[in-house]
Motif scaffolding. Structure first.
Motif, PDB file in Angstrom:
ATOM      1  N   THR A  83      27.344  29.033  72.110  1.00 39.81           N
ATOM      2  CA  THR A  83      28.573  29.403  71.407  1.00 39.81           C
ATOM      3  C   THR A  83      28.222  29.939  70.026  1.00 39.81           C
ATOM      4  OG1 THR A  83      29.779  27.653  72.558  1.00 39.81           O
ATOM      5  CG2 THR A  83      30.807  28.564  70.578  1.00 39.81           C
ATOM      6  N   PRO A  84      28.762  31.082  69.627  1.00 38.77           N
ATOM      7  CA  PRO A  84      28.459  31.616  68.296  1.00 38.77           C
ATOM      8  C   PRO A  84      28.707  30.583  67.207  1.00 38.77           C
ATOM      9  CG  PRO A  84      29.672  33.227  69.577  1.00 38.77           C
ATOM     10  CD  PRO A  84      29.688  31.956  70.377  1.00 38.77           C
ATOM     11  N   LEU A  85      27.841  30.565  66.227  1.00 36.83           N
ATOM     12  CA  LEU A  85      27.963  29.593  65.140  1.00 36.83           C
ATOM     13  C   LEU A  85      29.349  29.667  64.496  1.00 36.83           C
ATOM     14  CD1 LEU A  85      26.589  27.497  63.240  1.00 36.83           C
ATOM     15  CD2 LEU A  85      25.941  29.451  61.791  1.00 36.83           C
ATOM     16  N   GLU A  86      29.857  30.880  64.322  1.00 35.73           N
ATOM     17  CA  GLU A  86      31.157  31.057  63.671  1.00 35.73           C
ATOM     18  C   GLU A  86      32.277  30.421  64.481  1.00 35.73           C
ATOM     19  OE1 GLU A  86      28.309  34.165  62.385  1.00 35.73           O
ATOM     20  OE2 GLU A  86      28.980  33.419  64.342  1.00 35.73           O
ATOM     21  N   HIS A  87      32.189  30.492  65.803  1.00 37.04           N
ATOM     22  CA  HIS A  87      33.203  29.847  66.642  1.00 37.04           C
ATOM     23  C   HIS A  87      33.073  28.331  66.572  1.00 37.04           C
ATOM     24  CE1 HIS A  87      33.686  33.663  69.363  1.00 37.04           C
ATOM     25  NE2 HIS A  87      34.295  33.780  68.184  1.00 37.04           N
ATOM     26  N   VAL A  88      31.856  27.848  66.444  1.00 36.07           N
ATOM     27  CA  VAL A  88      31.635  26.405  66.324  1.00 36.07           C
ATOM     28  C   VAL A  88      32.209  25.893  65.002  1.00 36.07           C
ATOM     29  CG1 VAL A  88      29.907  24.573  66.164  1.00 36.07           C
ATOM     30  CG2 VAL A  88      29.584  26.451  67.791  1.00 36.07           C
ATOM     31  N   LEU A  89      31.935  26.624  63.924  1.00 39.49           N
ATOM     32  CA  LEU A  89      32.383  26.194  62.601  1.00 39.49           C
ATOM     33  C   LEU A  89      33.877  26.447  62.378  1.00 39.49           C
ATOM     34  CD1 LEU A  89      29.442  27.603  60.431  1.00 39.49           C
ATOM     35  CD2 LEU A  89      29.814  25.202  61.058  1.00 39.49           C
ATOM     36  N   GLY A  90      34.391  27.498  63.020  1.00 39.68           N
ATOM     37  CA  GLY A  90      35.780  27.869  62.803  1.00 39.68           C
ATOM     38  C   GLY A  90      35.964  28.855  61.666  1.00 39.68           C
ATOM     39  N   TRP A  91      34.863  29.390  61.151  1.00 40.72           N
ATOM     40  CA  TRP A  91      34.944  30.389  60.091  1.00 40.72           C
ATOM     41  C   TRP A  91      33.678  31.226  60.051  1.00 40.72           C
ATOM     42  CZ3 TRP A  91      31.082  30.078  56.413  1.00 40.72           C
ATOM     43  CH2 TRP A  91      30.459  28.837  56.252  1.00 40.72           C
ATOM     44  N   ALA A  92      33.801  32.395  59.439  1.00 41.13           N
ATOM     45  CA  ALA A  92      32.652  33.273  59.198  1.00 41.13           C
ATOM     46  C   ALA A  92      32.685  33.682  57.732  1.00 41.13           C
ATOM     47  CB  ALA A  92      32.721  34.511  60.088  1.00 41.13           C
ATOM     48  N   ARG A 121      22.224  23.028  58.327  1.00 42.29           N
ATOM     49  CA  ARG A 121      22.907  22.671  57.082  1.00 42.29           C
ATOM     50  C   ARG A 121      24.416  22.857  57.226  1.00 42.29           C
ATOM     51  NH1 ARG A 121      24.535  26.064  53.404  1.00 42.29           N
ATOM     52  NH2 ARG A 121      23.168  27.727  54.186  1.00 42.29           N
ATOM     53  N   LEU A 122      24.832  23.959  57.828  1.00 43.86           N
ATOM     54  CA  LEU A 122      26.254  24.231  57.977  1.00 43.86           C
ATOM     55  C   LEU A 122      26.912  23.277  58.968  1.00 43.86           C
ATOM     56  CD1 LEU A 122      26.082  28.131  58.060  1.00 43.86           C
ATOM     57  CD2 LEU A 122      27.039  26.715  56.230  1.00 43.86           C
ATOM     58  N   LEU A 123      26.223  22.979  60.054  1.00 42.01           N
ATOM     59  CA  LEU A 123      26.778  22.063  61.047  1.00 42.01           C
ATOM     60  C   LEU A 123      26.912  20.649  60.480  1.00 42.01           C
ATOM     61  CD1 LEU A 123      24.846  23.335  64.197  1.00 42.01           C
ATOM     62  CD2 LEU A 123      27.282  23.627  63.711  1.00 42.01           C
ATOM     63  N   VAL A 124      25.908  20.226  59.742  1.00 37.19           N
ATOM     64  CA  VAL A 124      25.971  18.893  59.132  1.00 37.19           C
ATOM     65  C   VAL A 124      27.122  18.822  58.135  1.00 37.19           C
ATOM     66  CG1 VAL A 124      24.780  17.366  57.510  1.00 37.19           C
ATOM     67  CG2 VAL A 124      23.548  18.291  59.490  1.00 37.19           C
ATOM     68  N   GLY A 154      31.450  37.064  50.965  1.00 41.57           N
ATOM     69  CA  GLY A 154      31.687  35.885  50.149  1.00 41.57           C
ATOM     70  C   GLY A 154      32.993  35.176  50.422  1.00 41.57           C
ATOM     71  N   ILE A 155      33.735  35.653  51.427  1.00 40.02           N
ATOM     72  CA  ILE A 155      35.014  35.044  51.782  1.00 40.02           C
ATOM     73  C   ILE A 155      34.866  34.266  53.080  1.00 40.02           C
ATOM     74  CG2 ILE A 155      37.432  35.512  52.358  1.00 40.02           C
ATOM     75  CD1 ILE A 155      37.082  38.234  50.916  1.00 40.02           C
ATOM     76  N   HIS A 156      35.427  33.067  53.149  1.00 38.58           N
ATOM     77  CA  HIS A 156      35.470  32.321  54.396  1.00 38.58           C
ATOM     78  C   HIS A 156      36.653  32.828  55.214  1.00 38.58           C
ATOM     79  CE1 HIS A 156      32.835  28.511  53.658  1.00 38.58           C
ATOM     80  NE2 HIS A 156      32.245  29.629  53.267  1.00 38.58           N
ATOM     81  N   VAL A 157      36.349  33.487  56.321  1.00 38.74           N
ATOM     82  CA  VAL A 157      37.380  34.044  57.192  1.00 38.74           C
ATOM     83  C   VAL A 157      37.520  33.143  58.409  1.00 38.74           C
ATOM     84  CG1 VAL A 157      38.089  36.059  58.544  1.00 38.74           C
ATOM     85  CG2 VAL A 157      36.746  36.369  56.439  1.00 38.74           C
ATOM     86  N   GLY A 158      38.717  32.647  58.667  1.00 35.53           N
ATOM     87  CA  GLY A 158      38.937  31.782  59.820  1.00 35.53           C
ATOM     88  C   GLY A 158      38.653  32.529  61.119  1.00 35.53           C
ATOM     89  N   ILE A 159      37.951  31.861  62.030  1.00 34.96           N
ATOM     90  CA  ILE A 159      37.587  32.471  63.318  1.00 34.96           C
ATOM     91  C   ILE A 159      37.942  31.508  64.440  1.00 34.96           C
ATOM     92  CG2 ILE A 159      35.721  33.360  64.770  1.00 34.96           C
ATOM     93  CD1 ILE A 159      36.211  35.129  62.420  1.00 34.96           C
ATOM     94  N   GLN A 160      38.744  31.973  65.384  1.00 32.92           N
ATOM     95  CA  GLN A 160      39.065  31.172  66.556  1.00 32.92           C
ATOM     96  C   GLN A 160      38.165  31.588  67.715  1.00 32.92           C
ATOM     97  OE1 GLN A 160      43.248  31.434  67.480  1.00 32.92           O
ATOM     98  NE2 GLN A 160      43.876  31.237  65.345  1.00 32.92           N
ATOM     99  N   GLU A 161      38.003  30.685  68.675  1.00 29.57           N
ATOM    100  CA  GLU A 161      37.229  31.042  69.857  1.00 29.57           C
ATOM    101  C   GLU A 161      37.874  32.224  70.555  1.00 29.57           C
ATOM    102  OE1 GLU A 161      35.415  28.237  72.508  1.00 29.57           O
ATOM    103  OE2 GLU A 161      36.002  26.571  71.214  1.00 29.57           O
TER     104      GLU A 161
END
Length: 267
Positions: free
Chosen positions: A49-58, A26-29, A62-69
């Motif tokens: 690759t961790p999902l968070e690195h793929v999406l660019g956030w974790a 769902r998140l990837l789509v 309840g907060i979307h925190v930006g995550i870089q590889e």
């Protein structure tokens, strides 16, 4: 709007061993802008690759925190650090919060966001330049300042004796246990964010030794640890003149060692 074959994504993720394939699909789509884009995202996730690195956030509290590889992904268990910090805020005025070993800056961001205050000064620091860049992006909207350096060496001297709450999500995995960590962490997160030395408490010792000189009288340092490290962490804090307490959240599998600098007598 492009229609994606979510069921096919789920099958690919399940085949790769993703336990929460439906949620991840769902998140990837939702993140994909085209079929080609979606395929690229799925290929990266299937490769480990961790999902968070793929999406660019974790998502953290309840907060979307930006995550870089290459940046440490904030863990759900670290929410206990935020809970304990907010409990301290309820007990006494807080002017300055410092987030050492900040990684993405998730802890400091959550504390300031939930306080809803613009009067609290937030300074974060990390030794890893990639983490520092990531934290700067995340903390700029709340006015947080991010420095690069090794623990207290990164902090401006003007903070000495002024820190009310010191958050320290130090690496606490013993070196010998790093190979047993899940590949997503072991292979994709920096070793400096995971490896706590022979007993996992090397960075915690340095934090506890330096904290009394940086905390305001009555200020507190919070250090995330493993449950089996409670006796040693307690001794480390008390050995440095701090009053020690342990916070536990079994549902999160979380443990935090809290050290309080004694207030000045008569205040």
């Amino acid at each position: 709007m492009t229609e994606f074959d979510t069921a096919a994504v789920i099958r690919r993720l399940r085949a790769a061993g993703c336990v929460f394939a439906e949620d991840e699909a769902r998140l990837l789509v939702a993140a994909a802008e085209s079929e080609e884009d979606l395929d690229t995202l799925v290929v990266r996730r299937v490769a480990g690759t961790p999902l968070e690195h793929v999406l660019g956030w974790a998502e953290f509290r309840g907060i979307h925190v930006g995550i870089q590889e290459g940046v440490f992904v904030p863990r759900r268990r670290s929410a206990l650090m935020v809970d304990e910090a907010l409990a301290l805020v309820a007990e006494r005025p807080v002017r300055t919060v410092v987030d050492l070993c900040c990684g993405s800056g998730a802890l400091g961001l959550a504390v300031l966001t939930e306080l809803g205050s613009t009067s609290v000064e937030l300074v974060a620091a990390d030794i890893d330049p990639v983490a520092v860049a990531c934290a700067r992006d995340n903390l700029a909207p709340v006015g947080g300042r991010v420095e690069q350096g090794d623990l207290f060496d990164a902090l401006p001297d003007g903070l000495r004796g002024r820190i009310d709450i010191l958050l320290a999500n130090t690496p606490y995995v013993p070196t010998d246990l790093i190979p047993r960590m899940p590949p997503e962490a072991r292979d994709h997160e920096p070793a400096v964010a995971l490896d706590g030395g022979p007993d996992g408490l090397g960075p915690a010792r340095r934090i506890a030794a330096g904290a009394p000189g940086w905390l305001t009288p009555g200020g507190s340092v919070l250090i995330e640890i493993g449950t089996e490290q409670i006796p040693a962490a307690t001794a480390i804090l008390t050995g440095n003149g701090l009053t020690a307490a342990i916070a536990r959240a079994p549902d999160l599998d979380a443990t935090v060692a809290v050290g309080h600098r004694p207030p000045i007598s008569g205040r």
